[in-house]
Motif scaffolding. Structure first.
Motif, PDB file in Angstrom:
ATOM      1  N   SER A  39       0.839  -1.198   0.000  1.00  0.00           N
ATOM      2  CA  SER A  39       0.000   0.000   0.000  1.00  0.00           C
ATOM      3  C   SER A  39       0.871   1.243   0.000  1.00  0.00           C
ATOM      4  O   SER A  39       1.969   1.251   0.550  1.00  0.00           O
ATOM      5  N   VAL A  40       0.354   2.306  -0.617  1.00  0.00           N
ATOM      6  CA  VAL A  40       1.109   3.547  -0.760  1.00  0.00           C
ATOM      7  C   VAL A  40       0.232   4.725  -0.346  1.00  0.00           C
ATOM      8  O   VAL A  40      -0.936   4.780  -0.709  1.00  0.00           O
ATOM      9  N   ASN A  41       0.800   5.648   0.408  1.00  0.00           N
ATOM     10  CA  ASN A  41       0.166   6.923   0.721  1.00  0.00           C
ATOM     11  C   ASN A  41       0.969   8.009   0.038  1.00  0.00           C
ATOM     12  O   ASN A  41       2.197   8.017   0.135  1.00  0.00           O
ATOM     13  N   ILE A  42       0.293   8.933  -0.637  1.00  0.00           N
ATOM     14  CA  ILE A  42       0.970  10.062  -1.268  1.00  0.00           C
ATOM     15  C   ILE A  42       0.300  11.335  -0.764  1.00  0.00           C
ATOM     16  O   ILE A  42      -0.914  11.485  -0.866  1.00  0.00           O
ATOM     17  N   LYS A  43       1.127  12.212  -0.213  1.00  0.00           N
ATOM     18  CA  LYS A  43       0.623  13.450   0.365  1.00  0.00           C
ATOM     19  C   LYS A  43       1.348  14.623  -0.278  1.00  0.00           C
ATOM     20  O   LYS A  43       2.565  14.593  -0.439  1.00  0.00           O
ATOM     21  N   GLU A  44       0.598  15.637  -0.665  1.00  0.00           N
ATOM     22  CA  GLU A  44       1.203  16.822  -1.262  1.00  0.00           C
ATOM     23  C   GLU A  44       1.156  17.961  -0.265  1.00  0.00           C
ATOM     24  O   GLU A  44       0.111  18.271   0.307  1.00  0.00           O
ATOM     25  N   SER A  45       2.297  18.579  -0.055  1.00  0.00           N
ATOM     26  CA  SER A  45       2.356  19.776   0.773  1.00  0.00           C
ATOM     27  C   SER A  45       2.782  20.937  -0.125  1.00  0.00           C
ATOM     28  O   SER A  45       2.986  20.764  -1.332  1.00  0.00           O
ATOM     29  N   GLU A  46       2.953  22.089   0.455  1.00  0.00           N
ATOM     30  CA  GLU A  46       3.346  23.263  -0.320  1.00  0.00           C
ATOM     31  C   GLU A  46       4.736  23.092  -0.931  1.00  0.00           C
ATOM     32  O   GLU A  46       5.008  23.550  -2.031  1.00  0.00           O
ATOM     33  N   ASP A  47       5.618  22.370  -0.209  1.00  0.00           N
ATOM     34  CA  ASP A  47       7.010  22.249  -0.633  1.00  0.00           C
ATOM     35  C   ASP A  47       7.370  20.934  -1.313  1.00  0.00           C
ATOM     36  O   ASP A  47       8.404  20.847  -1.976  1.00  0.00           O
ATOM     37  N   SER A  48       6.557  19.883  -1.112  1.00  0.00           N
ATOM     38  CA  SER A  48       6.980  18.572  -1.615  1.00  0.00           C
ATOM     39  C   SER A  48       5.810  17.608  -1.753  1.00  0.00           C
ATOM     40  O   SER A  48       4.699  17.876  -1.308  1.00  0.00           O
ATOM     41  N   PHE A  49       6.129  16.450  -2.344  1.00  0.00           N
ATOM     42  CA  PHE A  49       5.261  15.283  -2.336  1.00  0.00           C
ATOM     43  C   PHE A  49       5.910  14.287  -1.384  1.00  0.00           C
ATOM     44  O   PHE A  49       7.112  14.040  -1.471  1.00  0.00           O
ATOM     45  N   ASP A  50       5.136  13.704  -0.481  1.00  0.00           N
ATOM     46  CA  ASP A  50       5.649  12.705   0.448  1.00  0.00           C
ATOM     47  C   ASP A  50       4.995  11.370   0.126  1.00  0.00           C
ATOM     48  O   ASP A  50       3.766  11.261   0.089  1.00  0.00           O
ATOM     49  N   VAL A  51       5.818  10.371  -0.123  1.00  0.00           N
ATOM     50  CA  VAL A  51       5.341   9.041  -0.494  1.00  0.00           C
ATOM     51  C   VAL A  51       5.723   8.070   0.621  1.00  0.00           C
ATOM     52  O   VAL A  51       6.880   8.030   1.043  1.00  0.00           O
ATOM     53  N   GLU A  52       4.753   7.298   1.096  1.00  0.00           N
ATOM     54  CA  GLU A  52       4.993   6.272   2.109  1.00  0.00           C
ATOM     55  C   GLU A  52       4.588   4.923   1.526  1.00  0.00           C
ATOM     56  O   GLU A  52       3.481   4.773   1.019  1.00  0.00           O
ATOM     57  N   VAL A  53       5.500   3.954   1.604  1.00  0.00           N
ATOM     58  CA  VAL A  53       5.246   2.604   1.092  1.00  0.00           C
ATOM     59  C   VAL A  53       5.356   1.639   2.262  1.00  0.00           C
ATOM     60  O   VAL A  53       6.408   1.563   2.908  1.00  0.00           O
ATOM     61  N   ALA A  54       4.284   0.902   2.542  1.00  0.00           N
ATOM     62  CA  ALA A  54       4.286  -0.079   3.627  1.00  0.00           C
ATOM     63  C   ALA A  54       4.942  -1.361   3.128  1.00  0.00           C
ATOM     64  O   ALA A  54       4.396  -2.058   2.282  1.00  0.00           O
ATOM     65  N   ALA A  55       6.145  -1.636   3.634  1.00  0.00           N
ATOM     66  CA  ALA A  55       6.889  -2.825   3.198  1.00  0.00           C
ATOM     67  C   ALA A  55       7.622  -3.439   4.385  1.00  0.00           C
ATOM     68  O   ALA A  55       8.848  -3.396   4.461  1.00  0.00           O
ATOM     69  N   PRO A  56       6.892  -4.025   5.323  1.00  0.00           N
ATOM     70  CA  PRO A  56       7.540  -4.623   6.490  1.00  0.00           C
ATOM     71  C   PRO A  56       8.353  -5.862   6.122  1.00  0.00           C
ATOM     72  O   PRO A  56       8.061  -6.535   5.135  1.00  0.00           O
ATOM     73  N   GLY A  57       9.388  -6.105   6.892  1.00  0.00           N
ATOM     74  CA  GLY A  57      10.221  -7.285   6.679  1.00  0.00           C
ATOM     75  C   GLY A  57      11.308  -7.099   5.648  1.00  0.00           C
ATOM     76  O   GLY A  57      12.067  -8.018   5.375  1.00  0.00           O
ATOM     77  N   MET A  58      11.397  -5.931   5.060  1.00  0.00           N
ATOM     78  CA  MET A  58      12.422  -5.655   4.054  1.00  0.00           C
ATOM     79  C   MET A  58      13.606  -4.954   4.712  1.00  0.00           C
ATOM     80  O   MET A  58      13.549  -4.579   5.870  1.00  0.00           O
ATOM     81  N   GLU A  59      14.652  -4.776   3.936  1.00  0.00           N
ATOM     82  CA  GLU A  59      15.819  -4.014   4.360  1.00  0.00           C
ATOM     83  C   GLU A  59      16.092  -2.961   3.294  1.00  0.00           C
ATOM     84  O   GLU A  59      15.623  -3.076   2.165  1.00  0.00           O
ATOM     85  N   LYS A  60      16.886  -1.951   3.656  1.00  0.00           N
ATOM     86  CA  LYS A  60      17.188  -0.877   2.705  1.00  0.00           C
ATOM     87  C   LYS A  60      17.756  -1.416   1.399  1.00  0.00           C
ATOM     88  O   LYS A  60      17.410  -0.963   0.321  1.00  0.00           O
TER      89      LYS A  60
END
Length: 145
Positions: A39-60
């Protein structure tokens, strides 16, 4: 007088019951290959777009993030091998996870050189800053001449 045959079909709860997985009702979060897509959340603010991706159990190291023109692609591939000395097992299951999500960014709006990503506690977070000229400007007074 003519006779017209009418075919009445009523959507039924029973039809839905037999075509869905028992414990996965309403979950449309699958790719064409029937693998889970995070699942992905995308939020727009005045300065940027913020994207959150739910990916538990992973590593960088499991993530690949690319920007090709205005297409941002987030993908991951993880294969888990269980190393066991014993060879006399009756059941052994392999684990392989992969996904790929692509998003079209607005043209001439984002500052591609300043995109930042971090992964912490099962959540991949991307900050995509907007170019200075694309940021919303406050109202300005226009003088009447």
């Amino acid at each position: 007088m003519s006779i017209i045959k009418r075919n009445y079909t009523f959507p039924s709860v029973f039809d839905d019951f037999f075509t869905r997985e028992l414990f996965n009702w309403g979950n449309d979060n699958f790719s064409a290959s029937n693998t889970t897509v995070p699942s992905v959340n995308i939020k727009e603010s005045e300065d940027s777009f913020d994207v959150e991706v739910a990916a538990p159990g992973m590593e960088k190291k499991d993530f690949n993030i690319t920007l090709n023109g205005t297409t941002l692609t987030i993908s991951s591939e993880k294969q888990q091998k269980e190393e066991k000395k014993e060879e006399n097992y009756t059941r052994r299951e392999f684990s392989y996870q992969s996904f790929k999500r692509s998003f079209q960014l607005p043209k001439d709006v984002v500052d591609a050189d300043k995109i930042n990503a971090k992964y912490e506690n099962g959540l991949l977070q991307l900050t995509i800053p907007k170019k200075e000229e694309a940021k919303k400007q406050g109202p300005r007074m226009i003088e009447i001449g």
